[in-house]
Scaffold this motif. Sequence first.
Motif, PDB file in Angstrom:
ATOM      1  N   THR A 353       0.838  -1.209   0.000  1.00  0.00           N
ATOM      2  CA  THR A 353       0.000   0.000   0.000  1.00  0.00           C
ATOM      3  C   THR A 353       0.864   1.247   0.000  1.00  0.00           C
ATOM      4  N   LEU A 404      -6.626  -7.245   0.865  1.00  0.00           N
ATOM      5  CA  LEU A 404      -7.299  -6.714   2.047  1.00  0.00           C
ATOM      6  C   LEU A 404      -8.382  -7.668   2.542  1.00  0.00           C
ATOM      7  N   LEU A 413      -4.008  -4.189   9.592  1.00  0.00           N
ATOM      8  CA  LEU A 413      -5.106  -3.312   9.178  1.00  0.00           C
ATOM      9  C   LEU A 413      -4.971  -1.925   9.800  1.00  0.00           C
ATOM     10  N   LEU A 416      -2.382  -0.116   7.952  1.00  0.00           N
ATOM     11  CA  LEU A 416      -2.921   0.385   6.685  1.00  0.00           C
ATOM     12  C   LEU A 416      -3.657   1.710   6.885  1.00  0.00           C
ATOM     13  N   VAL A 450     -10.788  -0.438   4.179  1.00  0.00           N
ATOM     14  CA  VAL A 450      -9.944  -0.858   5.308  1.00  0.00           C
ATOM     15  C   VAL A 450     -10.704  -0.692   6.617  1.00  0.00           C
ATOM     16  N   ARG A 453     -13.187  -3.496   6.823  1.00  0.00           N
ATOM     17  CA  ARG A 453     -12.516  -4.762   7.152  1.00  0.00           C
ATOM     18  C   ARG A 453     -12.020  -4.764   8.592  1.00  0.00           C
TER      19      ARG A 453
END
Length: 783
Positions: A353, A404, A413, A416, A450, A453
Motif C-alpha cells: 500500500t 485486504l 489493518l 494500513l 480498510v 474490514r
Amino acid sequence: MGSRAQPQNLPNSAAISRGYNFASTWEQNAPLSEQQQAAIISLSHVVSERPMPVKLAQENVLGQDNGLSVSTKDSSGDDAVTIEGVLVNTNQFYKWFTDLESTLKSETDEKYQQYVNTLTERIQTCDDILQQVDGTLDLFNELQLQHQAVATKTKTLHDACDRLVQEKQRLIDFAEAIRSKLNYFDELENVATNFYSPNMNVGNDNFLPLLKRLDECISYVESNPQYAESSVYLLKFRQLQSRALGMMRSHVLAVLKGASSQVQGAIRGSGGNKAAVSEGVEASVIYVRFKAAASELKPILEEIESRSSRKEYGQILAECHRLYCEQRLSLVRGIVYQRISEFSKKEALPTLTRSGCAYLVQVCQLEYQLFDHFFPSSSKEISSLAPLMDPLSTYLYDTLRPKLIHETNIDFLCELVDILKVEVLGEQHSRRSEPLAGLRPTFERFLADVHERLTFRARTHIRDEIANYIPSDEDLDYPEKLKRTVDSISEINSADDNQDVFKTWYPPLEKTLSCLSKLYRCLESGVFTGLAQEAVEVCSTSIQKASKLVAKKSSPMDGQLFLIKHLLILREQIAPFDIEFSVTHKELDFSHLLEHLRRILRGQASLFDWSRSTSLARTLSPRVLESQIDAKKELEKSLKATCEEFIMSVTKLVVDPLLSFVTKVTAVKVALSSGNQNQKLDSIMTKPLKTQAFATPDKVAELVQKVKAAIQEQLPMVITKMKLYLQNSSTRTILFKPIKTNIVEAHIQVGSLLESEYTEEEIQKVINMISIQDLQTLLDNLL
C-alpha cells in the motif's frame, strides 16, 4: 409846480397797482425762483425810472396850451428830460393815462412776451420735431416688425436646416448601423469561402482569425433573433463552426497520436528491456519527448481554453482532454501496471500500500505537470485528468482489495489506516496540491474498505478472543501467578516490568485493551464507540465468569479480588478514551401481533377499520423499542457490587462472632418488645442477659478471643492478599477503610451491650475486650 405834482402821482399809482396785481397773479400762476425774482426786482427799479415814449411826449407838448400840463421825466441818462403836456379834458387825461398805462404794461410785459414767444416758437419746434419723431418711430416700428418677421423666417429656416442636418446624420448613422449589422451576415460568404478552401487547415495563419470572426457572427445572430432569416444564417454559421471545430479535433488527435508514436518508438528503441521500460515512467522519454512533439498544439489549445465558457468550445475542450488522456494512458498504463504487479509479488499488504500509493502519486504529479503544460487554464479541474488517473488508481485498488479481504491481522489493518490517513491523504492535505486531488477518491474508497474490514475483524476478535475465550488452568492460576510475577520482578530489575505486569492480567482484559488502543486512532468516533461499548461489556462479563472459576479453584476471596483487580484495570484503561460508552439499541416488537389477531378472529375487532387502533395497519405495524446500554456505568455498578461483597465477606470473616452475638441479642429484645405471651420465652426474658446460655461472660470472652485471633491472624492474610492483587496503596486504603469501619462499629455495639448488661469486673477480667483506640491503632498498622 404844485398843481402838476398831483397829476403825476395818480398815473404812477394806477400803473403800480395794476402792475402789482399782474405781478401777483403771474407769481401765483408761475412761481419764480429766488434768483429770477431778484432779477425781476432789479428790472422793475430800472423800468420805473424810464422816460415817456417819444410819441406820448410829443402829444403832451402839443396839448400844453389846451389844458392840464403833464410832464414825464426820463431818467435813463444822467440828464433829466422832461416831457410836458397839457391835458384839455378828462377824456384826454384818461386817454393819456390809458396810453401811459398800456405803454408801461407793454414795457413791463415785453420781456415776458418775448419769453412766451420764444417758448411758443420752441414748443412749435418741438411739436414739429415730435411729429417728425412720431413719423420716425412709426417707420422704426414698422422696420422692427419687418425685422421680427425676417428673424422668425430666418429661425424657422435655421431650425429646418438643423432638423435636416440631424435627419441626415441619423440617416447616416442608421445606414452605418445597418451596414455594420449586415457585415455580420455578409461575413458568411467570406468565412465559408475560406473554410472550404483546399488550402485552409488548422496550421494556417488565417484559421484562428477566421474562427474568431465566425464566433462574433454567431454571437451577434444569436442575440438578435428578430432579424429576418437570422435562424437560417445561424444554422449556416454553426455548420461552419462545427466544421472548424472538427478540423481542430482532428488536428489535436493527429498531433497527439504522432507524439505517442514517437515516444513508443523511443521506448522500443531502448532494446525492449522490461527493466529499462519499467523505469521509463520517470524517464524523459515519456514526458520530455512527448512535450516536445506536441508543443505545436499549445496555441490551438490555449485558444480553445480562452473560449471554453461557450458550450461548443467547452465540449471540444472536454474532448481534447479525453483524447489527451487516452494517448497518455496508452503510454503509461503498461508501465504502471507492471510496476504495481512487481510490488504486489514482493511486498506485504502494508508495504504494498505504501509503495503503490507513493508510486501512483509520483506518476500523478508528473502527469499533472505535463497536462498543465498543454492546458494551463483548465488543469485545476479535478475531473480533467480523471480518464487518465482513474484506470491507474483503479488498478492499484483492484490489486490491494483482494489482499485486504484476506487480511486477518488487526495490526496490519491498523497500519494500513495509518499509512492512508497520515502518509497518503494527510500529506496531500498538508501540501494542498491539485495534482493529487484526482487520486483522493480512490484512496478514500480504499480507506473506507480498510475501515470496514478492520471493523469486521475487530468484532470477530471481540467475539472469538474475548466473549468466547476458554481460559486454561494457567490463566486461572491465581494467586500463584501473581506470586511468581512478584518474585520475578524482585529478582530481575529490567525494562520489561510492564510486560510482566501484563502477564498477570487475565488474557481477555489484555486483548480488550490492546484492541481498543489500536482501534481508537483508526476508526471513526461513532464506529469506535459501538465497538468499545461491546468490547467493554463482553470483557466485563468474561472477567466475572473467570472470577467464579478462580473462586472455585482457589477461594471466594481470590475470586473477589481477581474481579476487583481486573475491573479496576479495565475502568482505569478506558478512561483516556474520549467517548461515551452509551449505545442505544433499537428493535422491533411484534409481541402485540398475536393478541390483535385473536381479537380479529373472535370478531371483537374489524380487519378493515382503518380509523381504530385495531386496524390491520396498526396490527401489522411493529413497535420500536429502544434500550440504552452504558457499558461504563454497568462496569461501575459491577465494580461497586464486588467491592461491597468483598468488604462484607472480610468483615464477616473477622467479626462474625460479634455480629452473631449482636444479632441474637437484638432478636431477644425484639421478641420481648412484641409482647409474646409464651411462658417459656417469657421466663427467659425475665432473666438477665448474662444468665442466657449464649451470653454468659465466658461465652462472650470466647467470642472476643476468636475475634482477636481473627484480627491478628486472618486479617493480615487478607491484607497480604490485597497487596498481591492490588498494587496501588491508595486503592487498598480505600477498599480497607469500610472494613475497618465495620470492625470498629461491631466492637462499639458489643461494648455498649457489655456496659449495659455486665459488671465492670466481668468486662475487665473475664471478657477482656480490646479498647476501641487500641483496635484502631492495630488496624492502622496492618496496612
